[in-house]
Each structure stands twice: as structure tokens, then as C-alpha cells.
Design a protein around this motif. Structure first.
Motif, short mmCIF file in Angstrom:
data_model
loop_
_atom_site.label_atom_id
_atom_site.label_comp_id
_atom_site.label_asym_id
_atom_site.label_seq_id
_atom_site.Cartn_x
_atom_site.Cartn_y
_atom_site.Cartn_z
N LYS A 190 0.83 -1.21 0.00
CA LYS A 190 0.00 0.00 0.00
C LYS A 190 0.87 1.27 0.00
N MET A 191 1.96 1.21 0.74
CA MET A 191 2.86 2.36 0.83
C MET A 191 3.45 2.71 -0.54
N ALA A 228 3.01 5.88 -3.32
CA ALA A 228 4.16 6.63 -3.85
C ALA A 228 4.14 6.68 -5.37
N GLY A 229 3.27 5.87 -6.00
CA GLY A 229 3.11 5.98 -7.45
C GLY A 229 3.81 4.93 -8.29
N VAL A 230 4.18 3.81 -7.71
CA VAL A 230 4.84 2.77 -8.52
C VAL A 230 3.84 2.12 -9.47
N ASP A 231 4.35 1.36 -10.44
CA ASP A 231 3.50 0.82 -11.50
C ASP A 231 2.86 -0.52 -11.15
N ALA A 232 3.55 -1.32 -10.36
CA ALA A 232 3.06 -2.64 -9.98
C ALA A 232 3.89 -3.09 -8.78
N VAL A 233 3.47 -4.16 -8.13
CA VAL A 233 4.30 -4.73 -7.06
C VAL A 233 4.57 -6.19 -7.35
N ASP A 263 -5.91 -7.91 -2.80
CA ASP A 263 -7.05 -7.24 -2.18
C ASP A 263 -6.69 -5.86 -1.63
N ALA A 264 -5.39 -5.64 -1.36
CA ALA A 264 -4.98 -4.40 -0.69
C ALA A 264 -4.67 -3.26 -1.64
N VAL A 265 -4.32 -3.57 -2.89
CA VAL A 265 -3.93 -2.52 -3.84
C VAL A 265 -4.72 -2.61 -5.14
N LYS A 266 -4.67 -1.53 -5.91
CA LYS A 266 -5.36 -1.52 -7.21
C LYS A 266 -4.39 -1.77 -8.36
N ILE A 267 -3.09 -1.53 -8.13
CA ILE A 267 -2.10 -1.73 -9.19
C ILE A 267 -1.86 -3.23 -9.42
#
Lengths: 313, 313
Positions: A124-125, A129-134, A159-163
């Protein structure tokens, strides 16, 4: 097969090669990129000049996208971070921390940023910050490991992020890739499987260790000092584990004991003093193959398993 | 959905409920069986009379197949093993060892036998002994854990044996079920998710711990004594971990420190001295529901993900 990951990075297959220190150089990275995946050069603890040279070498070997893995605990992290922006490498993956302070600089250089995360909190952090994917990496992977496993981590990060989320750890074939898709990932990162690629310049002793490993051949050491790593069980890891369990043995001396052990394994093939990092799927890896054959095999297995299904990946 | 597991056990859905000590009793087991899965009564360290009573109670609550989980390290294992044969329970799952010496007796009683395994070596051993299937459980599960994770263990066990493989550890929803299928399993075992079923008689404090857990809320203790367990981080686990790391603290005292902690959590809801075993997917579990709703939800999610595909499971 097109997924969010292939579209994001402009690659053919949703496979990223893990950024293995002392192993992932221009030779391996270019081979994986030429095979349609995303090859990665590991910046490990090297200085900017060394990494820049590998990047330039990689560019002579492939015209496909590739990336650099930046280890955020490296003493040279600031200069390496600036250099990759100057070089405008297509992709940066990061390990061992939060890369938020570099995101603006890298985005301005047109770099796609994919931090490796081991928890939903860090995911989430870095999303903020604007990264593209994790890249959600489970503790069955080789090298530095977190507590959560791929099976438990990936859906919780999804479930926690949209990227987009890439799955790493414990993935060695097409079955692992399809499992990753089922958990909600749009691609995979594989390290151990590429370690035995023909184009991987690691020592022969290292490849032999991986090829002869069984399912239970790896172990985690270093928990006590707060940076656990998974490696193949050897004289070295057993000795380390024994010292680690002895609370009368000082932390400083334990830290010293590990110095140089990765280089000794990867470069010197020193089976006595080397630390042979590898993931739990080492037991599934039984052949040295060209990187392209590895990629093609994984994709063929995955496509066969998914035949007829419309996956939303 | 029919799979090798549903056909083997004569159940409707390929879901086995984990045999959780002090938790998995006739109430939970019958609810899961009535929902079309396979409910399991945990024999834990109880004597044959106690387990027999739960079996008989379960039979008054359901006419569907159910099972008993036999913990092979139990002091009462011999009498419990004989009793389940007398009672002709439909299914036995086993934990913490090799049940080969009981296989003949159980087969003669018509019992289906599914040992829980944490390595390919044990999987091959029990296959040779004649069991019906294995449950390959990764270390992300709650309770007693092995080293290998589900993602790495399941495909390696699938490659090592010819009998059906059930995946356990880190599976909390339909995504996990489909991932298990992709890895080659024909069903799943879930513990943590059923822990918060309405029909689960565990203490309210326990359910609250699971419902409020995050992804990183569990930890493993007990590695030093050779029987690691995964539990939710609490005052108790932190204290245990501190003593465990102190090699001057004797093993005998460490062993004593753990005595009664499961009962205190499950029955008394003692948040100071209880050990709240749970898996890494506790972070995904956010609602208390009837067992049937859990089963139906998992199946609906899995079927949606697999729409249109012909899986050979």
C-alpha cells in the motif's frame, strides 16, 4: 498470452527473472529478455560504474526491455538510483525496503517501477508513492525472504492494492504460473529456475547444487540479525545456524561470519564457505537449459492448463 | 464439482476441514459435512473414550461422511487408532508422523486414509504403505508446520506420488482452491477459515483474534524443540520467542512453558496465556459465517474463476 504485466512492460510473456546478487548479470538478463520475458540485472552492493557497464553490455545483447534490481540497503544505492535514471533503463525492481524517495526521479526518466514487497503494508505504501506494480514475494523464494508465503501473500496484496501484482516465490513451472493467476497475479517472477539457464554465468558448483537439490534441501538462516535468507543446506549454512542458535555468540561475529559467502558460492564455487541461495522449488529444477527453452516450457505448460478458460489476468 | 477427492470420499465439494486440536469437535465437523465438505474431529491428545463420544455425537448430527484426525504423537494414539477401526469412521487423517503401522487395520475397517505430509519423502512412504491420498500441507498453515510452503510442496508431492494430493496451508477462498488445482491437487483442506464458523465452539476471544488479524499477524515458535507451530502474535508467543532465542534457557523449561496454552486459548479465551493457533490467511478472514456459507462461497468463487475450463482434477 497478454496480461496486465505484458502490456505494462511491453514484453511477450508474463515472466520476470529474479534479480539475484552475484548471478543476474547482462548475460542472463539479455537471454531472458530475448526469450520474451523481462531480464533483470542485479545491482546488489555494486557501485554505479559496475552496474552501468552491465546495463550497456545488456543493450548490446538485446533490444528488448530489461530491468535493474536495486537493493535498497546497498551502500551505493543513491548513486545507482541516479545512474539508472540517467541511463533510462526500461524497468527497475527494488528489494529490501521502501523505494518511495526515488519514485519521482525514476518516473521522470520514464522507468517502470516494480518494488518487491513481503506484506500488504509495504504494498500500500509503494502504491501511494506511485509505482506501477508490485512483486509480492513469498518466503519460499531464494535469497532474502519475508515471513508470508506466496499462497497467503498474493491474494492479500491483490485485495490491498489496485495496481497489478506479480507473484514470486515457489514458482518453477507452468503450474506455478497458473496458480499465481488464480490468486489474482498477472505474472510471475522466477529466480531459481533461471539460475541453471545456460546463459547464467554462475559457477558450475552452484548449478550442481541446485540441480541435485530435493524438496527439503533449503533452509533459512539469519533470522536473528533481522535479514533472513534461504539457501541450500551446506556445511556453511549448518555452521551458521549453530552459531545463530547460540545466544552467547555475539551478533557482530555472526555478521562477520557471513561476509563474502555469496561471492564465494556464485563466483568461486566454494562448496565449503559459499552460501548457495536458492528457493524451495530447487527440488523441481533438474536440467540446465537455454533461457528461451525455460520460458517456452513454462508458457506451454501454463497455456495447456488454462485451455479454454477466459482468465481476467 | 467432481474431483478425485469427492469421488474418493463420497462428498459433494472438494473441501476438507482441518483437524484443529481443542477446536474441531462434533459440532464443527458435522456442520462442514452437512455443507457437503468433509468435517473432521480432532483426536488431539484425548483418550479413546472422549474421541468415541465425539464420533457418536457427530453421527447424530449428520449422516454424511466425516473423519477423525489422529495426532500420531498423542500418548493415546494406540487406543484411539483401534477405536476408530471399531467405530468404522469413514475417513482418518493423520498428523505429526508416519501412520504406516495402522494402515492395514484401518483398511480392513473400510476407512479411507489421508495422512498429512510436509515432504515428498513422507508422501512416498505412506503411498507405499497403501494410503488413499495425501494432504500436502505448507508451513503457512496454523498449528504444527513444516518447512515447505504450499506453492513449493504441492507440485513436488504431485510429481512424487500417483495417489491423489490434497493441498493445505494458505487456502482461504476460491482463489486458493483454484491455485491448488493448478498445482495438481484435487481438493483443499482449510482450517483457519472454519475456525470462525458459527458452528465452531471455540472461545469468542479466539474468533476475535482471527477476525482482527492482518497478513503479518502470525509467527512460528517452537523450532528449537523440533515442533514448530504457527500462532497469532500475542503476549504469550512473544514471551515464548524470547525464551526460545535464549540458549541459556533450558529446553525442559521451555517445554513446560507451552503446556496448556492451546486449551487456554480455545476453551478459556485466555488472551494472556493462550496460544491462538492460526494460519497466514487469518488476514483474509473477516466474518463469522455458517459453515455452509463458507463452503458455498469458496465453491462459487472457484467455479467462477474456472468457468469454461476443463480441469483434469
Amino acid at each position: 498470452m497478454q496480461t496486465k504485466l505484458t502490456r505494462l512492460l511491453g514484453i511477450e510473456h508474463p515472466i520476470i527473472q529474479g534479480g539475484m546478487a552475484w548471478i543476474a548479470d547482462a548475460s542472463l538478463a539479455s537471454a531472458v529478455s530475448n526469450a520474451g520475458g523481462l531480464g533483470i540485472i542485479s545491482a546488489m552492493n555494486a557501485n554505479a560504474d559496475w552496474v552501468r557497464e552491465e546495463i550497456r553490455k545488456c543493450r548490446t545483447l538485446t533490444d528488448k526491455p530489461f530491468g535493474v534490481n536495486i537493493m535498497l540497503m546497498s551502500p551505493h544505492v543513491e548513486e545507482v538510483a541516479k545512474m539508472v535514471a540517467e541511463e533510462k533503463v526500461p524497468v527497475v525492481t527494488t528489494g529490501a525496503g521502501n523505494p518511495s524517495r526515488f519514485v519521482k526521479m525514476w518516473k521522470e526518466a520514464g522507468i517502470k517501477i516494480l518494488p518487491v514487497v513481503a506484506s500488504t503494508a509495504l504494498a500500500k505504501m509503494v502504491e501511494r508513492a506511485g509505482v506501477d506494480a508490485v512483486i509480492a514475494e513469498g518466503g519460499e523464494s531464494g535469497g532474502h525472504v519475508g515471513d508470508l508465503t506466496t499462497m497467503a501473500l498474493v491474494p492479500q496484496v491483490v485485495d490491498a492494492v489496485k495496481i497489478p501484482v506479480v507473484a514470486a516465490g515457489g514458482i518453477g513451472d507452468g503450474r506455478g504460473m497458473v496458480a499465481a493467476f488464480a490468486l489474482g497475479a498477472c505474472g510471475v517472477q522466477m529466480g531459481t529456475r533461471f539460475l541453471v539457464a545456460n546463459e547464467c554465468t554462475v559457477s558450475d558448483a552452484y548449478k550442481k547444487k541446485v540441480l541435485s537439490a530435493k524438496d527439503i534441501s533449503t533452509m533459512v538462516t539469519g533470522r536473528r540479525l533481522g535479514h533472513p535468507v534461504r539457501a541450500i543446506k551446506t556445511t556453511y549454512t549448518n555452521a551458521y545456524a549453530k552459531l545463530e542458535a547460540d545466544s552467547n555468540y555475539p551478533d557482530e561475529k555472526l555478521e562477520e561470519f557471513g561476509v563474502g559467502s555469496l561471492r564465494k558460492a556464485a563466483k568461486d564455487g566454494n562448496t565449503e564457505e559459499g552460501c548457495f541461495l536458492a528457493g524451495q522449488i530447487a527440488g523441481m529444477v533438474s536440467r540446465e537449459q537455454p533461457a528461451k527453452e525455460i520460458v517456452d516450457e513454462v508458457m506451454a505448460e501454463a497455456e495447456k492448463l488454462m485451455e479454454g478458460v477466459k482468465w481476467d489476468v
